[in-house]
Design a protein around this motif. Structure first.
Motif, PDB file in Angstrom:
ATOM      1  N   ALA A 116       0.850  -1.367   0.032  1.00 26.04           N
ATOM      2  CA  ALA A 116       0.045   0.110   0.126  1.00 26.04           C
ATOM      3  C   ALA A 116       1.005   1.211   0.017  1.00 26.04           C
ATOM      4  N   MET A 117       1.953   1.274   0.567  1.00 31.33           N
ATOM      5  CA  MET A 117       3.066   2.431   0.708  1.00 31.33           C
ATOM      6  C   MET A 117       3.540   2.574  -0.752  1.00 31.33           C
ATOM      7  N   GLN A 118       3.805   1.485  -1.379  1.00 27.39           N
ATOM      8  CA  GLN A 118       4.265   1.601  -2.869  1.00 27.39           C
ATOM      9  C   GLN A 118       3.116   2.271  -3.844  1.00 27.39           C
ATOM     10  N   SER A 126      -3.280  11.227  -4.330  1.00 27.27           N
ATOM     11  CA  SER A 126      -4.694  10.606  -4.351  1.00 27.27           C
ATOM     12  C   SER A 126      -5.128  10.310  -2.609  1.00 27.27           C
ATOM     13  N   ILE A 127      -6.053  10.864  -2.490  1.00 22.70           N
ATOM     14  CA  ILE A 127      -6.509  10.421  -0.969  1.00 22.70           C
ATOM     15  C   ILE A 127      -6.952   8.845  -0.747  1.00 22.70           C
ATOM     16  N   SER A 128      -7.470   8.569  -1.845  1.00 23.30           N
ATOM     17  CA  SER A 128      -7.963   7.256  -1.644  1.00 23.30           C
ATOM     18  C   SER A 128      -6.545   6.178  -1.505  1.00 23.30           C
ATOM     19  N   SER A 129      -5.541   6.328  -2.219  1.00 22.31           N
ATOM     20  CA  SER A 129      -4.478   5.471  -1.959  1.00 22.31           C
ATOM     21  C   SER A 129      -3.629   5.699  -0.660  1.00 22.31           C
ATOM     22  N   ARG A 130      -4.089   7.012  -0.013  1.00 21.80           N
ATOM     23  CA  ARG A 130      -3.602   7.315   1.253  1.00 21.80           C
ATOM     24  C   ARG A 130      -4.432   6.693   2.180  1.00 21.80           C
ATOM     25  N   GLN A 131      -5.849   6.607   2.117  1.00 23.30           N
ATOM     26  CA  GLN A 131      -6.673   5.959   2.938  1.00 23.30           C
ATOM     27  C   GLN A 131      -6.339   4.419   2.876  1.00 23.30           C
ATOM     28  N   VAL A 132      -6.136   3.731   1.859  1.00 20.04           N
ATOM     29  CA  VAL A 132      -5.801   2.304   1.818  1.00 20.04           C
ATOM     30  C   VAL A 132      -4.620   2.271   2.618  1.00 20.04           C
ATOM     31  N   LEU A 133      -3.357   2.973   2.633  1.00 23.41           N
ATOM     32  CA  LEU A 133      -2.267   2.901   3.388  1.00 23.41           C
ATOM     33  C   LEU A 133      -2.885   2.859   4.843  1.00 23.41           C
ATOM     34  N   LEU A 315       7.073  15.959   3.842  1.00 23.93           N
ATOM     35  CA  LEU A 315       6.028  17.002   3.910  1.00 23.93           C
ATOM     36  C   LEU A 315       4.584  16.334   3.579  1.00 23.93           C
ATOM     37  N   ASP A 316       3.435  16.730   4.261  1.00 25.83           N
ATOM     38  CA  ASP A 316       2.084  16.267   4.268  1.00 25.83           C
ATOM     39  C   ASP A 316       1.403  17.137   3.068  1.00 25.83           C
ATOM     40  N   LEU A 317       0.285  16.616   2.692  1.00 29.21           N
ATOM     41  CA  LEU A 317      -0.533  17.667   1.613  1.00 29.21           C
ATOM     42  C   LEU A 317      -0.544  18.909   2.058  1.00 29.21           C
ATOM     43  N   ILE A 430      -1.595   8.460  13.241  1.00 25.87           N
ATOM     44  CA  ILE A 430      -2.304   9.260  12.001  1.00 25.87           C
ATOM     45  C   ILE A 430      -3.516   8.742  11.615  1.00 25.87           C
ATOM     46  N   THR A 431      -4.534   9.491  11.660  1.00 19.69           N
ATOM     47  CA  THR A 431      -5.934   9.065  11.274  1.00 19.69           C
ATOM     48  C   THR A 431      -6.269   9.755  10.031  1.00 19.69           C
ATOM     49  N   ASP A 432      -5.765  11.179   9.433  1.00 16.23           N
ATOM     50  CA  ASP A 432      -6.102  11.604   8.537  1.00 16.23           C
ATOM     51  C   ASP A 432      -5.204  11.346   7.442  1.00 16.23           C
ATOM     52  N   PRO A 433      -5.468  10.915   6.445  1.00 22.19           N
ATOM     53  CA  PRO A 433      -4.887  10.703   5.077  1.00 22.19           C
ATOM     54  C   PRO A 433      -4.118  11.950   4.743  1.00 22.19           C
ATOM     55  N   ARG A 434      -4.359  12.960   4.789  1.00 21.78           N
ATOM     56  CA  ARG A 434      -3.676  14.090   4.321  1.00 21.78           C
ATOM     57  C   ARG A 434      -2.146  14.213   5.338  1.00 21.78           C
TER      58      ARG A 434
END
Length: 661
Positions: A116-118, A126-133, A315-317, A430-434
């Motif tokens: 999922a990290m890859q 992508s927020i969705s890929s971050r949420q999957v991680l 750095l985050d989003l 961390i709970t926020d994908p951003r």
């Protein structure tokens, strides 16, 4: 006439006892522990007559118990070892099955997390890929918790089993003491013989006891057998017995110890016991369960430390540096309940890459201000001398540092467990994908030539690498500018640096155009590569990566941690390094190896036990065919003896009749 009658009577009584004993054998042919009995006969003392000694019949010398003490001792010894190996193997198999099961084991969860990290690195915006991680990270954390819960459940069960076995051993000791007393009384009674059935009963009790714990037996002149365990502790002395109980460990309340109590008091004897089911439990706990919990915690700490360290460099989003991906861990230090001083000991992580999967015991010695720190996995000792200065903090010892608040009383002990609870304490921060920090903190861009247009040469700069956040983000001005000049560096070709470290750096396209690496270590451990031939006035700018939502450099670094050798690959503290999954695989293979070895040992010792048992049965066991033949033989002998008495009566009647005439 009286001689013939007495001979017949003695034979009748002797063969009656033989018939009774044979019947007793047949009746107990299926009784556990029964030893076949045999009537031993001998001639009565002969009577001297004028023609020589005349036989006077037969008598019963003894009812012999068919038994071999040497083989029985060997059988008890083999039984002790086989029971120990069987109990060890059965418990180790449970751990082995859990770790090797892909639905329960940790390795698939680690793989899914880094997969999922890859994926997130491929599309960092992508927020969705971050949420999957985040979801896969949570699933991996749950897998750690599940494994830890399985291990703690085993520990609770093991504690209960130790308590049950202690109670059972005490009960058997009480029974042996009672049988001993019965044997003493039976042997000492007037005309008392050998109480065979009581001896069999005691042998059964000793056999049952040998399954639970290793014992040694010392026969006494009065017929009693004293039973010893451990290092000479007398469990049974004649008609009295000591007791075993399960108590909380003074060093770790989650563990149970075995206490031995007699008239002299109570002492903990866990480390002195050997053999039997009880020793199998203790060895399983020390050799499999505790190391497995520690190794699992070691992997959890390694992942937490490496991932957090790398995540905090990105750095985050929202353009902020990343925080902790997982919550940090702490070192557990337990005071021994018997400590006499109020000294407080704490420990902290210094370099988690040097951690081992071992517990440590810190002990105050009889030398003032001196302590020893023993690595319990292999017994390696480190001597600590505080010099009388408190609070005192040690240098790094296997990745941790120990602090001692005050002088301690000699003998005070502290159990240090760096990794024991880490798997259970692992949590996502961390709970926020951003907030996932996928981008690098700095970037390189081509600037305009000093003449106002784009750069004119073929010079190119790579994206800067980084290893920490020192002096990042760049501040006032928030750029490092490299401007090319033919005489910028000591009259030779190079760049004039504005911002950051300032000054100049040499670069000669004639010899370095294929690539030259430069380092600005004071700024995030920065390094970058310059290639090609810049034109006069060409400029290159390194700046804060503001708005770099599509940057994936830190995400790639996070993904690369999967294959990085960042952990010690030996639980005892070697120099070989390993990845997260290799460290976990080492746990799996170590448990598997110990389980297999226990199975081999159990099969071997169980085979030996069976051979000794068969040898003893060949001596003590009841053969119904043989007893049936004896029954017929003694029946015929009894009838013949009765016939002798009958003949004696006929002769006597004939004699009386002749006298009367």
């Amino acid at each position: 006439m009286a001689g013939i009658l007495n001979i017949g009577t003695s034979a009748l009584l002797s063969f009656q006892r033989s018939l009774t004993t044979t019947g007793h054998n047949i009746a107990n042919s299926d009784t556990e522990g029964y030893s076949r009995q045999r009537v031993n006969l001998a001639t009565q003392p002969p009577q001297l007559t004028g023609v020589g000694y005349l036989g006077s019949g037969v008598k019963v010398v003894e009812i012999q118990r068919m038994y071999d003490d040497f083989i029985a001792t060997q059988l008890r010894s083999a039984q002790t070892t086989a029971s120990e190996m069987e109990n060890y193997f059965s418990h180790a198999s449970r751990v082995d099955n859990i770790l090797a099961d892909p639905n329960i084991g940790l390795d698939p969860a680690i793989q899914d997390f880094f997969d999922a990290m890859q994926v997130m690195a491929d599309d960092p915006a992508s927020i969705s890929s971050r949420q999957v991680l985040l979801s896969e990270g949570g699933a991996m954390v749950n897998r750690y918790h599940d494994l830890y819960r399985q291990f703690t459940d085993m520990n609770h069960q093991l504690n209960q089993e130790m308590s049950d076995l202690s109670t059972e051993i005490t009960g058997l000791a009480q029974s042996i003491a009672r049988v001993n007393q019965g044997i003493i009384e039976a042997t000492g009674a007037a005309g008392g013989g050998t109480p065979n059935d009581l001896l069999d009963q005691r042998e059964v009790l000793l056999s049952d006891l040998s399954k639970l714990i290793n014992i040694s037996v010392v026969p006494q002149d009065n017929g009693a057998w004293n039973v010893f365990i451990g290092k000479g502790q007398a469990l049974v002395m004649g008609g009295t017995n000591a007791t075993l109980t399960s108590v909380n460990s003074s060093s770790d309340l989650s563990q149970r110890d075995i206490a031995f109590t007699n008239v002299s008091g109570t002492q903990v004897v866990t480390d002195q016991l050997s053999g039997g089911e009880l020793s199998g439990l203790i060895n399983f706990r020390e050799q499999v369960l505790k190391p497995a919990m520690n190794q699992l915690g070691l992997v959890a700490i390694g992942m937490t430390d490496r991932i957090n360290a790398q995540h905090q460099q990105g750095l985050d989003l929202d353009g902020s540096f990343g925080g902790q991906f997982f919550a940090s861990h702490s070192v557990s230090v337990l005071d021994n309940t018997n400590n006499a001083s109020a000294a407080v000991v704490t420990a902290t992580f210094v370099d988690t890459g040097n951690l081992t999967a071992s517990d440590y015991e810190l002990r105050a010695t009889t030398t003032a201000n001196q302590f020893t720190m023993t690595r319990l996995s292999d017994g390696q000792v480190t001597t600590i001398n505080t010099g009388g200065t408190y609070p005192y903090t040690t240098a790094e010892i296997d990745g941790i540092s120990v602090s001692i608040s005050a002088a301690a009383t000699a003998g005070d002990r502290y159990l240090i467990q760096p990794t024991r609870y880490a798997a259970n304490n692992l949590t996502m921060s961390i709970t926020d994908p951003r907030k996932i920090a996928a981008a690098g903190p700095i970037r390189a861009v081509h600037s305009t030539n000093s003449g106002g247009g784009p750069n004119q040469g073929t010079g190119d700069i790579s994206q800067p690498d980084y290893s920490n956040t020192t002096n990042l983000p760049l501040a006032g001005p928030a750029t490092i500018t490299l401007q090319w000049g033919a005489t910028a560096h000591l009259g030779g070709p190079g760049f004039t640096v504005t911002g950051g470290p300032g000054g100049t750096i040499a670069y000669d396209p004639a010899t370095q155009s294929n690539g030259a690496t430069f380092n600005f270590a004071a700024y995030g451990g920065m390094s970058f590569t310059m290639t090609g031939t810049p034109a006069a006035g060409d400029r290159f700018v390194i700046e804060n990566n503001s708005g770099g939502v599509g940057d994936n450099r830190n995400a790639l670094k996070l993904a690369d941690l999967q294959s990085a050798d960042t952990m010690l690959g030996q639980t005892g503290g070697g120099l070989e390094t390993a990845t997260f999954q290799e460290a976990y695989s080492q746990l799996v293979s170590d448990v598997g190896s110990k389980t297999h070895q226990a199975e081999v040992n159990f099969n071997a010792t169980d085979g030996l036990r069976e051979r000794h048992q068969n040898s003893l049965l060949s001596i003590s066991g009841v053969n119904l065919d043989e007893e049936a033949a004896n029954l017929i033989k003694y029946q015929q002998a009894y009838q013949a003896a009765a016939q002798v008495i009958s003949v004696a009566g006929t002769l006597f009647d004939t004699l009386i009749g002749a006298v009367r005439r």
